[in-house]
Motif scaffolding. Structure first.
Motif, PDB file in Angstrom:
ATOM      1  N   PHE A  78       0.849  -1.189   0.000  1.00 21.19           N
ATOM      2  CA  PHE A  78       0.000   0.000   0.000  1.00 21.19           C
ATOM      3  C   PHE A  78       0.887   1.241   0.000  1.00 21.19           C
ATOM      4  O   PHE A  78       1.789   1.369   0.836  1.00 21.19           O
ATOM      5  N   PRO A  79       0.641   2.190  -0.895  1.00 25.90           N
ATOM      6  CA  PRO A  79       1.498   3.376  -0.957  1.00 25.90           C
ATOM      7  C   PRO A  79       1.164   4.420   0.094  1.00 25.90           C
ATOM      8  O   PRO A  79       1.880   5.408   0.215  1.00 25.90           O
ATOM      9  N   ASP A  80       0.066   4.228   0.847  1.00 25.71           N
ATOM     10  CA  ASP A  80      -0.299   5.180   1.886  1.00 25.71           C
ATOM     11  C   ASP A  80      -0.289   4.491   3.240  1.00 25.71           C
ATOM     12  O   ASP A  80      -0.656   3.320   3.381  1.00 25.71           O
ATOM     13  N   LEU A  81       0.128   5.245   4.253  1.00 27.06           N
ATOM     14  CA  LEU A  81       0.363   4.689   5.577  1.00 27.06           C
ATOM     15  C   LEU A  81      -0.920   4.215   6.249  1.00 27.06           C
ATOM     16  O   LEU A  81      -0.919   3.222   6.987  1.00 27.06           O
ATOM     17  N   GLY A  82      -2.026   4.911   6.019  1.00 29.92           N
ATOM     18  CA  GLY A  82      -3.283   4.530   6.654  1.00 29.92           C
ATOM     19  C   GLY A  82      -3.721   3.129   6.298  1.00 29.92           C
ATOM     20  O   GLY A  82      -4.089   2.324   7.167  1.00 29.92           O
ATOM     21  N   ARG A  83      -3.697   2.790   5.015  1.00 27.83           N
ATOM     22  CA  ARG A  83      -4.111   1.441   4.599  1.00 27.83           C
ATOM     23  C   ARG A  83      -3.139   0.384   5.099  1.00 27.83           C
ATOM     24  O   ARG A  83      -3.557  -0.728   5.452  1.00 27.83           O
ATOM     25  N   ALA A  84      -1.845   0.707   5.147  1.00 29.78           N
ATOM     26  CA  ALA A  84      -0.873  -0.262   5.645  1.00 29.78           C
ATOM     27  C   ALA A  84      -1.128  -0.584   7.116  1.00 29.78           C
ATOM     28  O   ALA A  84      -1.155  -1.754   7.518  1.00 29.78           O
ATOM     29  N   LEU A  85      -1.324   0.442   7.942  1.00 27.05           N
ATOM     30  CA  LEU A  85      -1.592   0.208   9.364  1.00 27.05           C
ATOM     31  C   LEU A  85      -2.921  -0.504   9.560  1.00 27.05           C
ATOM     32  O   LEU A  85      -3.085  -1.300  10.491  1.00 27.05           O
ATOM     33  N   ASN A  86      -3.883  -0.231   8.716  1.00 27.19           N
ATOM     34  CA  ASN A  86      -5.184  -0.901   8.813  1.00 27.19           C
ATOM     35  C   ASN A  86      -5.047  -2.403   8.613  1.00 27.19           C
ATOM     36  O   ASN A  86      -5.779  -3.194   9.205  1.00 27.19           O
ATOM     37  N   THR A  87      -4.092  -2.809   7.794  1.00 28.05           N
ATOM     38  CA  THR A  87      -3.833  -4.218   7.553  1.00 28.05           C
ATOM     39  C   THR A  87      -3.040  -4.857   8.687  1.00 28.05           C
ATOM     40  O   THR A  87      -3.276  -6.015   9.042  1.00 28.05           O
ATOM     41  N   LEU A  88      -2.134  -4.101   9.293  1.00 29.67           N
ATOM     42  CA  LEU A  88      -1.165  -4.673  10.228  1.00 29.67           C
ATOM     43  C   LEU A  88      -1.574  -4.589  11.687  1.00 29.67           C
ATOM     44  O   LEU A  88      -1.090  -5.383  12.499  1.00 29.67           O
ATOM     45  N   GLN A  89      -2.437  -3.642  12.052  1.00 29.84           N
ATOM     46  CA  GLN A  89      -2.727  -3.385  13.458  1.00 29.84           C
ATOM     47  C   GLN A  89      -4.194  -3.650  13.802  1.00 29.84           C
ATOM     48  O   GLN A  89      -5.091  -3.012  13.238  1.00 29.84           O
ATOM     49  N   PRO A  90      -4.471  -4.556  14.743  1.00 30.89           N
ATOM     50  CA  PRO A  90      -5.870  -4.872  15.060  1.00 30.89           C
ATOM     51  C   PRO A  90      -6.625  -3.743  15.751  1.00 30.89           C
ATOM     52  O   PRO A  90      -7.852  -3.670  15.652  1.00 30.89           O
ATOM     53  N   SER A  91      -5.926  -2.861  16.468  1.00 32.99           N
ATOM     54  CA  SER A  91      -6.608  -1.785  17.195  1.00 32.99           C
ATOM     55  C   SER A  91      -6.743  -0.516  16.373  1.00 32.99           C
ATOM     56  O   SER A  91      -7.334   0.456  16.835  1.00 32.99           O
ATOM     57  N   VAL A  92      -6.194  -0.515  15.157  1.00 27.67           N
ATOM     58  CA  VAL A  92      -6.267   0.645  14.266  1.00 27.67           C
ATOM     59  C   VAL A  92      -7.408   0.435  13.279  1.00 27.67           C
ATOM     60  O   VAL A  92      -7.594  -0.656  12.748  1.00 27.67           O
ATOM     61  N   ASN A  93      -8.162   1.494  13.029  1.00 30.21           N
ATOM     62  CA  ASN A  93      -9.176   1.459  11.988  1.00 30.21           C
ATOM     63  C   ASN A  93      -8.966   2.643  11.052  1.00 30.21           C
ATOM     64  O   ASN A  93      -8.724   3.764  11.499  1.00 30.21           O
ATOM     65  N   PHE A  94      -9.035   2.349   9.764  1.00 22.96           N
ATOM     66  CA  PHE A  94      -8.855   3.379   8.747  1.00 22.96           C
ATOM     67  C   PHE A  94     -10.049   3.291   7.805  1.00 22.96           C
ATOM     68  O   PHE A  94     -10.100   2.432   6.923  1.00 22.96           O
ATOM     69  N   ALA A  95     -11.036   4.140   8.040  1.00 21.81           N
ATOM     70  CA  ALA A  95     -12.243   4.125   7.219  1.00 21.81           C
ATOM     71  C   ALA A  95     -11.922   4.642   5.825  1.00 21.81           C
ATOM     72  O   ALA A  95     -11.297   5.687   5.667  1.00 21.81           O
ATOM     73  N   ARG A  96     -12.377   3.910   4.810  1.00 18.11           N
ATOM     74  CA  ARG A  96     -12.060   4.247   3.421  1.00 18.11           C
ATOM     75  C   ARG A  96     -13.190   5.066   2.810  1.00 18.11           C
ATOM     76  O   ARG A  96     -13.971   4.585   1.991  1.00 18.11           O
ATOM     77  N   SER A  97     -13.303   6.312   3.237  1.00 20.49           N
ATOM     78  CA  SER A  97     -14.332   7.187   2.706  1.00 20.49           C
ATOM     79  C   SER A  97     -14.204   7.298   1.189  1.00 20.49           C
ATOM     80  O   SER A  97     -13.097   7.408   0.655  1.00 20.49           O
ATOM     81  N   ALA A  98     -15.337   7.272   0.497  1.00 21.78           N
ATOM     82  CA  ALA A  98     -15.311   7.194  -0.963  1.00 21.78           C
ATOM     83  C   ALA A  98     -15.963   8.376  -1.662  1.00 21.78           C
ATOM     84  O   ALA A  98     -15.918   8.453  -2.888  1.00 21.78           O
ATOM     85  N   THR A  99     -16.583   9.297  -0.922  1.00 22.44           N
ATOM     86  CA  THR A  99     -17.272  10.402  -1.592  1.00 22.44           C
ATOM     87  C   THR A  99     -16.971  11.762  -0.992  1.00 22.44           C
ATOM     88  O   THR A  99     -17.283  12.777  -1.608  1.00 22.44           O
ATOM     89  N   THR A 100     -16.425  11.844   0.181  1.00 24.19           N
ATOM     90  CA  THR A 100     -16.312  13.121   0.878  1.00 24.19           C
ATOM     91  C   THR A 100     -14.921  13.713   0.695  1.00 24.19           C
ATOM     92  O   THR A 100     -13.912  13.069   0.958  1.00 24.19           O
ATOM     93  N   ALA A 101     -14.880  14.967   0.265  1.00 23.62           N
ATOM     94  CA  ALA A 101     -13.595  15.598  -0.064  1.00 23.62           C
ATOM     95  C   ALA A 101     -12.717  15.782   1.156  1.00 23.62           C
ATOM     96  O   ALA A 101     -11.493  15.632   1.083  1.00 23.62           O
ATOM     97  N   THR A 102     -13.294  16.123   2.313  1.00 30.48           N
ATOM     98  CA  THR A 102     -12.455  16.355   3.487  1.00 30.48           C
ATOM     99  C   THR A 102     -11.924  15.048   4.040  1.00 30.48           C
ATOM    100  O   THR A 102     -10.735  14.925   4.358  1.00 30.48           O
ATOM    101  N   ALA A 103     -12.778  14.022   4.164  1.00 31.52           N
ATOM    102  CA  ALA A 103     -12.328  12.756   4.747  1.00 31.52           C
ATOM    103  C   ALA A 103     -11.414  11.996   3.805  1.00 31.52           C
ATOM    104  O   ALA A 103     -10.503  11.290   4.240  1.00 31.52           O
TER     105      ALA A 103
END
Length: 777
Positions: A78-103
């Motif tokens: 994953f080229p972005d840190l959020g998705r990588a940590l979402n895969t590796l860490q059970p206590s981390v959550n990285f919501a993959r917002s798909a429509t909102t410009a700020t999120a």
């Protein structure tokens, strides 16, 4: 200027002493710095987070700490840190917002199911500045301005330490859920580089990344480590066919984005002290689709149109400091600075109030956040007291500034530019505040097997007053490789300047319809008339208790229970509308928006859970090594209290949707597994992330979304001269989040375009592939 004078005076004192010595690496660890350490699984990872004692392993800590290496992050593909940590860490959550410009364009993570701004992010032990952009959309982290992890190049990271425990008494505001400490590379020689390319199964989302990092010797024992990175991604779109028009009208997926970043870490011994500096610089651009406007909405676009929001984000963060030892006391004095600016344009749109004369492109204004932090830490080992320990004192001065730049008049006049009417505060926003803190903490071993700790800190803000927090820790090594540990303490989070002063008008969805909503500061007369009040800091009480087994024979195991109670939790109110709101707006002569929201301390919550980790690594055959690690987290958040609206009791400050974002919209359970097998030049990796159920209100009806699993596989081959070529598939079985349940007229109002809600941690892209070429020298 007082803090700058203090910095200069202590510099002079340290450089002038004849007894100062260069701090050894253990001393640097004790005052929040780092050193690259290669360790075997039996030895454990040396950490600097959550303690000011030197040379402590993660498994020896009194609180749960996870260590994620830069190699593990890069290995996910994953080229972005959020998705990588979402895969590796059970206590981390990285919501993959798909429509909102700020999120979508600010990439914070959550810890233990809380909000992004309730996790403190450090870089090399120093506070990182938050986003200027406030997430005001209907997604995880609604109402927060967290730290954008996308502003730190992956290639610059040596490791990340995740402290899963409240630590406000050590680090100050925001550390309610825990601390994420990002340690930058600091090698004095050698380097690395990588090229990465990726694409989704459906042929979109083409991604390219190029990065390089190199270390150089500086003086006698110093270093400069520099990293550069560039990434571009084409958009993905998983919008369903709009049943009203027989074509795809929305854009739902990842935006088109371009990111360029750089990082540097340097240290130079100067006689009896060491000067150091580190920092990052990032520039981001992207374009994001807003809600589709149907034919007839604007005379400029008779066939309908999809407004495109284009933010441009600039982020700078850096720290300079000196450290050394005087008469057995280690000292670290630093000055940090953070800057985050976001400018917005909205294009392919119109302001219907201007009719056929409307422009189709608008400058919508921007926001800026600045932070300056002066830190001083004094630390002394207590080697001669009982079985040893450590004592530390310190202080911090922080100055913050938040400003809003209005857009061009055509963007906000009348109904405003559709998609994002931009910034036009009813009152100019250029807010400032100062905060200072003093703290002390001590760790002591009455006997070798028992470690006790305590910390107290007082923070004072000139806009809402002071807060005192405390923390107590204990660890008992009951037998070789068997320990019990626990912590208890209090925390707080100051209302951010963004939450106090944000003001904007924009399009939003309400019951499946597009409406114009104003987000107003709590001091605005309209907000006060609708139930707003001055914000108070969040206050928390937290407790953690657990057991540690190992390390022995390459194996370790931890299990921890936790409970976090938060009072006066800050949340963005409901979009208040209806006859009562219309009457208030009419009395104030307002016609540009029909709904209003503002921040409020309306709720108290309690979150409790269990976290388990296990790890084993060892040789299974000649030239063959296997490493396995897994984690599991379960959490339950409940609403303890919802305060009534003091101005309009029949109009709740928070309704079901907003409450679910605080309690149930993140997965209740999550399991992760990583395995890596290396044999000679070959390697094989597997990552599994299994997300539990979550409950939200994507449009109108409350819906529980089923749990999903994402399995990633990768293979690699190491060529001569440190070159590795690898490839992988992410989400091998093409798991997709549940679709939105049929909601009758609401589904019809959007043409059935939305494949799922904004809360999914899995994302909507489906299966994807990557290839990676890396080199080390």
């Amino acid at each position: 200027m007082k803090h700058h004078m203090g910095f200069a005076l202590l510099c002079a004192a340290l450089t002038g002493t004849g007894h100062a010595q260069v701090a050894d690496s253990d001393s640097q660890e004790a005052i929040g710095e780092r050193r690259p350490i290669a360790v075997d699984a039996d030895d454990g990872d040396i950490v600097v987070t959550g303690t000011r004692s030197a040379g402590r392993r993660a498994l020896d800590a009194s609180a749960p700490i996870d260590v994620v290496t830069g190699e593990a992050i890069a290995g996910t593909g994953f080229p972005d840190l959020g998705r990588a940590l979402n895969t590796l860490q059970p206590s981390v959550n990285f919501a993959r917002s798909a429509t909102t410009a700020t999120a979508t364009n600010t990439r914070p993570v959550t810890l233990r199911g809380l909000s992004p701004d309730q996790t403190l992010v450090l870089v090399n032990g120093k506070r990182r500045a938050a986003n200027a952009v406030l997430n005001v959309n209907n997604s995880i982290g609604r109402g927060s301005a967290g730290v954008d992890l996308d502003t730190i190049p992956e290639a610059a990271i040596a490791r990340i330490e995740v402290l899963r425990d409240g630590a406000a008494a050590q680090y100050g505001s925001d550390a309610i859920a825990g601390v994420v400490n990002i340690i930058l590379k600091s090698n004095a020689s050698g380097g690395s580089g990588e090229l990465l390319g990726g694409i989704t199964e459906e042929g979109d989302g083409e991604t390219g990344l190029a990065a390089a990092s190199a270390g150089f010797a500086l003086g006698d024992g110093g270093h400069v480590t520099a990293t550069v990175s560039a990434r571009h991604a084409e958009p993905t779109n998983r919008a369903l066919v709009d049943q009203r028009f027989g074509r795809v009208t929305y854009r739902i997926g990842d935006p088109r984005s371009s990111i360029a970043g750089a990082a540097v870490d340097a240290a130079l011994p100067l006689g009896g002290i060491e000067a150091y500096a580190f920092g990052t610089a990032t520039h981001k651009r992207s374009d994001n689709g807003a809600g589709f406007r149907v034919p007839g909405f604007s005379i400029v676009y008779p066939n309908g149109f999809l407004p495109i929001i284009r933010p441009t984000i600039t982020d700078l963060g850096g720290t300079i400091g000196i450290r050394g030892e005087i008469a057995g006391v280690r000292a670290d004095l630093s000055q940090g600075y953070g800057y985050n600016r976001a400018n917005f344009r909205v294009e392919d749109t119109a302001n219907v109030s201007l009719g056929a004369a409307s422009p189709t492109s608008f400058d919508s204004g921007g926001v800026t956040y600045r932070q300056a932090v002066t830190d001083l830490v004094l630390s002394r080992p207590l080697d001669a007291v009982l079985a040893g320990g450590n004592f530390a004192l310190g202080g911090q001065y922080r100055r913050e500034r938040y400003a809003i730049r209005s857009g061009e008049p055509a963007a906000y006049v009348g109904l405003g530019a559709d998609g994002f009417a931009g910034f036009n505060p009813r009152n100019p926003v250029d807010a400032k505040r100062n905060a200072w803190a003093a703290f002390g903490d001590v760790e002591l071993r009455p006997v070798q097997r028992l470690l006790l700790g305590g910390a107290v800190r007082h923070d004072h803000y000139d806009d809402f007053g002071g807060a005192t927090t405390w923390r107590a820790t204990a660890r008992l090594d009951a037998a070789e490789g068997v320990a019990v540990r626990g912590t208890i303490g209090t925390g707080f989070r100051a209302p951010s300047l963004q939450q106090q002063y944000f003001s904007a008008v924009q399009g939003a969805t309400s019951a499946g319809r597009l409406v114009t909503v104003a987000t107003l500061p709590v001091s605005d007369p309209v907000a006060l008339a609708l139930g707003g009040a001055d914000l108070k800091p969040e206050r928390s009480r937290n407790a953690t208790a657990g057991v540690v087994l190992g390390p022995f024979a390459g194996f370790s195991f931890t299990a921890d229970w936790f409970r976090i109670r938060i009072r006066d939790r800050i949340a963005l109110s409901e979009q208040l509308g209806g006859a009562a709101v219309a009457a208030v707006l009419a009395r104030n002569g307002i016609t540009g928006f029909s709904q209003v929201r503002f921040f409020t301390n309306a709720v108290d919550t309690t979150t409790r859970g269990v976290e388990v980790t296990a790890r084993w690594a060892g040789e299974i055959a000649p030239d063959t090594r296997l490493s396995l690690s897994g984690g599991y987290s379960w959490l339950n958040s409940r609403l303890d209290r919802l305060r009534a609206n003091p101005a309009l009791p029949t109009l709740p400050l928070l309704a079901t949707k907003s409450i679910l974002f605080l309690t149930d919209a993140q997965p209740r359970a999550k399991a992760t597994f990583q395995g890596e097998l290396t044999h000679g030049p070959f390697d094989l990796g597997v990552n599994l992330a299994a997300f539990g159920t979550y409950t939200s209100q994507p449009l109108v009806a409350v819906q529980t979304f089923g749990g999903k699993e994402s399995l990633d596989l990768s293979v690699g081959y190491r060529l001569a001269n440190g070159i590795r070529i690898g490839a992988g598939v992410q989400n091998l079985f093409d798991a997709r989040p549940d679709g939105i349940a049929d909601q009758g007229n609401v589904i019809a109002a959007t043409g059935g375009s939305f494949p799922t809600g904004e809360e999914t941690p899995l994302g909507v892209n489906g299966r994807s592939y990557f290839v990676r070429l890396s080199a080390s020298f």
